[in-house]
Design a protein around this motif. Structure first.
Motif, PDB file in Angstrom:
ATOM      1  N   LEU A 167      16.082  12.054  43.820  1.00  0.00           N
ATOM      2  CA  LEU A 167      15.161  11.353  44.714  1.00  0.00           C
ATOM      3  C   LEU A 167      15.090   9.857  44.412  1.00  0.00           C
ATOM      4  O   LEU A 167      14.775   9.054  45.292  1.00  0.00           O
ATOM      5  CB  LEU A 167      13.758  11.957  44.595  1.00  0.00           C
ATOM      6  CG  LEU A 167      13.618  13.389  45.119  1.00  0.00           C
ATOM      7  CD1 LEU A 167      12.288  13.978  44.693  1.00  0.00           C
ATOM      8  CD2 LEU A 167      13.756  13.419  46.630  1.00  0.00           C
ATOM      9  N   ARG A 168      15.380   9.495  43.172  1.00  0.00           N
ATOM     10  CA  ARG A 168      15.389   8.069  42.826  1.00  0.00           C
ATOM     11  C   ARG A 168      16.612   7.376  43.428  1.00  0.00           C
ATOM     12  O   ARG A 168      16.576   6.179  43.679  1.00  0.00           O
ATOM     13  CB  ARG A 168      15.391   7.895  41.307  1.00  0.00           C
ATOM     14  CG  ARG A 168      14.147   8.454  40.624  1.00  0.00           C
ATOM     15  CD  ARG A 168      14.075   7.987  39.165  1.00  0.00           C
ATOM     16  NE  ARG A 168      13.019   8.697  38.463  1.00  0.00           N
ATOM     17  CZ  ARG A 168      13.234   9.622  37.539  1.00  0.00           C
ATOM     18  NH1 ARG A 168      14.487   9.935  37.201  1.00  0.00           N
ATOM     19  NH2 ARG A 168      12.227  10.234  36.946  1.00  0.00           N
ATOM     20  N   ARG A 169      17.649   8.133  43.633  1.00  0.00           N
ATOM     21  CA  ARG A 169      18.896   7.541  44.110  1.00  0.00           C
ATOM     22  C   ARG A 169      19.088   7.669  45.619  1.00  0.00           C
ATOM     23  O   ARG A 169      19.671   6.803  46.248  1.00  0.00           O
ATOM     24  CB  ARG A 169      20.074   8.183  43.382  1.00  0.00           C
ATOM     25  CG  ARG A 169      21.414   7.543  43.729  1.00  0.00           C
ATOM     26  CD  ARG A 169      22.449   7.855  42.684  1.00  0.00           C
ATOM     27  NE  ARG A 169      23.700   7.134  42.937  1.00  0.00           N
ATOM     28  CZ  ARG A 169      24.730   7.147  42.103  1.00  0.00           C
ATOM     29  NH1 ARG A 169      24.651   7.814  40.966  1.00  0.00           N
ATOM     30  NH2 ARG A 169      25.826   6.470  42.404  1.00  0.00           N
ATOM     31  N   PHE A 170      18.579   8.777  46.194  1.00  0.00           N
ATOM     32  CA  PHE A 170      18.791   9.037  47.614  1.00  0.00           C
ATOM     33  C   PHE A 170      17.463   9.313  48.309  1.00  0.00           C
ATOM     34  O   PHE A 170      16.568   9.943  47.725  1.00  0.00           O
ATOM     35  CB  PHE A 170      19.711  10.249  47.811  1.00  0.00           C
ATOM     36  CG  PHE A 170      21.000  10.167  47.052  1.00  0.00           C
ATOM     37  CD1 PHE A 170      21.953   9.222  47.389  1.00  0.00           C
ATOM     38  CD2 PHE A 170      21.270  11.044  46.004  1.00  0.00           C
ATOM     39  CE1 PHE A 170      23.158   9.145  46.692  1.00  0.00           C
ATOM     40  CE2 PHE A 170      22.462  10.978  45.303  1.00  0.00           C
ATOM     41  CZ  PHE A 170      23.408  10.026  45.649  1.00  0.00           C
ATOM     42  N   PRO A 171      17.315   8.909  49.568  1.00  0.00           N
ATOM     43  CA  PRO A 171      16.056   9.144  50.296  1.00  0.00           C
ATOM     44  C   PRO A 171      15.972  10.547  50.895  1.00  0.00           C
ATOM     45  O   PRO A 171      15.883  10.734  52.114  1.00  0.00           O
ATOM     46  CB  PRO A 171      16.107   8.067  51.390  1.00  0.00           C
ATOM     47  CG  PRO A 171      17.568   7.884  51.664  1.00  0.00           C
ATOM     48  CD  PRO A 171      18.252   8.062  50.329  1.00  0.00           C
ATOM     49  N   PHE A 172      15.997  11.560  50.025  1.00  0.00           N
ATOM     50  CA  PHE A 172      15.837  12.928  50.495  1.00  0.00           C
ATOM     51  C   PHE A 172      14.420  13.120  51.033  1.00  0.00           C
ATOM     52  O   PHE A 172      13.483  12.440  50.628  1.00  0.00           O
ATOM     53  CB  PHE A 172      16.080  13.926  49.356  1.00  0.00           C
ATOM     54  CG  PHE A 172      17.499  13.981  48.877  1.00  0.00           C
ATOM     55  CD1 PHE A 172      18.539  14.126  49.767  1.00  0.00           C
ATOM     56  CD2 PHE A 172      17.792  13.918  47.527  1.00  0.00           C
ATOM     57  CE1 PHE A 172      19.854  14.193  49.327  1.00  0.00           C
ATOM     58  CE2 PHE A 172      19.098  13.982  47.067  1.00  0.00           C
ATOM     59  CZ  PHE A 172      20.133  14.122  47.974  1.00  0.00           C
ATOM     60  N   ASP A 173      14.272  14.116  51.909  1.00  0.00           N
ATOM     61  CA  ASP A 173      12.969  14.405  52.499  1.00  0.00           C
ATOM     62  C   ASP A 173      12.263  15.567  51.820  1.00  0.00           C
ATOM     63  O   ASP A 173      11.188  15.979  52.259  1.00  0.00           O
ATOM     64  CB  ASP A 173      13.139  14.704  53.991  1.00  0.00           C
ATOM     65  CG  ASP A 173      13.702  13.489  54.734  1.00  0.00           C
ATOM     66  OD1 ASP A 173      13.279  12.370  54.408  1.00  0.00           O
ATOM     67  OD2 ASP A 173      14.561  13.682  55.614  1.00  0.00           O
ATOM     68  N   ALA A 174      12.862  16.106  50.783  1.00  0.00           N
ATOM     69  CA  ALA A 174      12.241  17.184  50.012  1.00  0.00           C
ATOM     70  C   ALA A 174      12.941  17.279  48.667  1.00  0.00           C
ATOM     71  O   ALA A 174      14.038  16.745  48.488  1.00  0.00           O
ATOM     72  CB  ALA A 174      12.326  18.520  50.751  1.00  0.00           C
ATOM     73  N   ALA A 175      12.302  17.959  47.738  1.00  0.00           N
ATOM     74  CA  ALA A 175      12.886  18.201  46.414  1.00  0.00           C
ATOM     75  C   ALA A 175      12.899  19.702  46.167  1.00  0.00           C
ATOM     76  O   ALA A 175      12.018  20.426  46.639  1.00  0.00           O
ATOM     77  CB  ALA A 175      12.063  17.500  45.328  1.00  0.00           C
ATOM     78  N   ILE A 176      13.899  20.174  45.438  1.00  0.00           N
ATOM     79  CA  ILE A 176      13.932  21.582  45.033  1.00  0.00           C
ATOM     80  C   ILE A 176      13.939  21.609  43.515  1.00  0.00           C
ATOM     81  O   ILE A 176      14.674  20.861  42.864  1.00  0.00           O
ATOM     82  CB  ILE A 176      15.143  22.321  45.628  1.00  0.00           C
ATOM     83  CG1 ILE A 176      15.051  23.826  45.351  1.00  0.00           C
ATOM     84  CG2 ILE A 176      16.469  21.747  45.151  1.00  0.00           C
ATOM     85  CD1 ILE A 176      15.966  24.673  46.230  1.00  0.00           C
ATOM     86  N   ILE A 177      13.092  22.446  42.941  1.00  0.00           N
ATOM     87  CA  ILE A 177      12.899  22.450  41.494  1.00  0.00           C
ATOM     88  C   ILE A 177      14.210  22.768  40.768  1.00  0.00           C
ATOM     89  O   ILE A 177      14.983  23.626  41.213  1.00  0.00           O
ATOM     90  CB  ILE A 177      11.796  23.451  41.074  1.00  0.00           C
ATOM     91  CG1 ILE A 177      11.357  23.207  39.625  1.00  0.00           C
ATOM     92  CG2 ILE A 177      12.238  24.877  41.294  1.00  0.00           C
ATOM     93  CD1 ILE A 177      10.655  21.899  39.401  1.00  0.00           C
ATOM     94  N   PHE A 178      14.478  22.073  39.688  1.00  0.00           N
ATOM     95  CA  PHE A 178      15.673  22.369  38.901  1.00  0.00           C
ATOM     96  C   PHE A 178      15.416  23.634  38.085  1.00  0.00           C
ATOM     97  O   PHE A 178      14.496  23.702  37.271  1.00  0.00           O
ATOM     98  CB  PHE A 178      16.009  21.211  37.963  1.00  0.00           C
ATOM     99  CG  PHE A 178      17.260  21.457  37.174  1.00  0.00           C
ATOM    100  CD1 PHE A 178      18.491  21.069  37.673  1.00  0.00           C
ATOM    101  CD2 PHE A 178      17.213  22.118  35.952  1.00  0.00           C
ATOM    102  CE1 PHE A 178      19.660  21.328  36.961  1.00  0.00           C
ATOM    103  CE2 PHE A 178      18.368  22.382  35.236  1.00  0.00           C
ATOM    104  CZ  PHE A 178      19.592  21.984  35.738  1.00  0.00           C
ATOM    105  N   SER A 179      16.231  24.648  38.315  1.00  0.00           N
ATOM    106  CA  SER A 179      16.140  25.904  37.567  1.00  0.00           C
ATOM    107  C   SER A 179      17.426  26.672  37.835  1.00  0.00           C
ATOM    108  O   SER A 179      18.436  26.081  38.229  1.00  0.00           O
ATOM    109  CB  SER A 179      14.908  26.710  38.005  1.00  0.00           C
ATOM    110  OG  SER A 179      14.735  27.856  37.176  1.00  0.00           O
ATOM    111  N   ASP A 180      17.409  27.980  37.647  1.00  0.00           N
ATOM    112  CA  ASP A 180      18.592  28.798  37.889  1.00  0.00           C
ATOM    113  C   ASP A 180      18.155  30.181  38.329  1.00  0.00           C
ATOM    114  O   ASP A 180      17.102  30.679  37.884  1.00  0.00           O
ATOM    115  CB  ASP A 180      19.451  28.908  36.630  1.00  0.00           C
ATOM    116  CG  ASP A 180      20.835  29.462  36.931  1.00  0.00           C
ATOM    117  OD1 ASP A 180      21.721  28.675  37.307  1.00  0.00           O
ATOM    118  OD2 ASP A 180      21.014  30.688  36.806  1.00  0.00           O
TER     119      ASP A 180
END
Length: 335
Positions: free
Chosen positions: A41-54
């Motif tokens: 999100l710091r690098r690209f203007p995404f409109d949502a985030a998805i939690i980092f996991s597996d």
């Protein structure tokens, strides 16, 4: 339009951040997961985030050993071989104890996002998790797991039901922790035929959505849910009537055909071929334009049809995001 970071990891920063670290140790660190969620999100203007996991944290919570082996990927040193092995699993999992690190990561990330974009939680679907647990890792045929479906159908349903119950509690825990949408990944749908999908995948996908929504409704909550069944184009009509608001598509489905087959019942997400990011930026713009025109201006989330590959140039990810936003504004202005 909404360009999600679901599959758009910034691999350069990700590799630098994880250098010398065990993958699942990273997954168990709320601070690390938060940071890796925020980096794109710091690098690209995404409109949502998805939690980092597996997705494989669930088999781990059930007592299985899962390791991330360099050059090989996720590996189960002792996979399930026969139905008797189900007795070795922890069938009743206290998700608040075993998976609390995921919930803490979600809560921390929600605070750090400060409402800028919504946060998406996710899980693997029962069939996909079952396949990993039996294959012992990645497989192009899933033949060992499919052997169970044909030779041990009752044990297969027992395991799928076990996984479904845990997944429901896991997703509810993610919402309680702060997730604002949920995605279910049926990554191995394409290894099933239509009949096997109807028996061993679809009923459990429906159960997950229905049970999560019913329990959330009791507390006055309503969280949108996304289902992505890779290569499961034969089940598109059924998926559009499975209690999910959004159906994710891979790149093998024509956008206009997907619209027609789902009949406007759901929003659609996808579906650019990830390998299109190897193209020059001008070509990426053309591909995105054609994709957006195919899906139209209503009920659509622009995304890739699957994940990034490690050798992809992050600058081309930026070109993809820029193209989505630019062409979206153009199409909306034409209306």
């Amino acid at each position: 339009y909404c360009c999600l970071g679901s599959y758009l990891r910034d691999y350069t920063h990700f590799r630098e951040s994880r250098a010398g670290k065990d993958f699942f140790a990273t997954c168990r660190s709320p601070a690390a997961c938060c940071e890796l969620t925020l980096q794109p999100l710091r690098r690209f203007p995404f409109d949502a985030a998805i939690i980092f996991s597996d997705i494989l944290v669930i088999p781990q919570a059930m007592g299985m050993d899962v390791q991330m082996v360099a050059g090989k990927g996720p590996t189960f040193p002792e996979p399930l071989k026969e139905p008797e092995d189900l007795l070795l699993l922890q069938s009743k999992v206290d998700v608040n104890k075993e998976l609390d690190y995921v919930f803490k990561a979600i809560t921390l990330t929600r605070h750090k996002l400060e409402g800028k974009v919504p946060l998406i939680g996710f899980t693997g679907a029962p069939w996909t998790l079952m396949a990993y647990m039996i294959e012992g890792g990645g497989s192009t045929t899933q033949s060992k797991a499919k052997r169970w479906l044909y030779r041990h159908p009752e044990a297969s349903h027992q395991l799928l039901k076990m996984l479904t119950d845990i997944i429901v509690e896991y997703l509810l825990g993610q919402v309680a922790a702060g997730a604002q949408a949920l995605q279910v990944f049926e990554s191995h749908a394409g290894c099933l035929g239509p009949a096997e999908f109807q028996e061993f995948s679809l009923p459990y996908l429906r159960d997950i959505a229905r049970k999560v929504k019913d329990q959330l409704k009791e507390s006055g909550q309503d969280v949108p849910m996304i289902v992505f069944a890779k290569d499961g184009h034969y089940g598109l009509e059924d998926l559009s009537q499975s209690h999910y608001e959004v159906v994710g598509l891979d790149w093998t489905i024509d956008p206009r055909s997907a619209r027609e087959r789902t009949g406007g019942k759901v929003s659609l997400q996808g579906n650019m071929d990830p390998c299109a990011l190897y193209a020059p930026k001008e070509r990426i713009y053309e591909i995105v334009k054609k994709m957006l025109e195919g899906f139209g201006t209503r009920g659509y989330i622009a995304n890739l049809g699957h994940g990034l590959y490690p050798d992809m140039d992050p600058e081309n990810v930026g070109a993809f995001v820029e193209a989505v936003h630019a062409h979206s504004r153009h199409l909306l202005n034409l209306k």
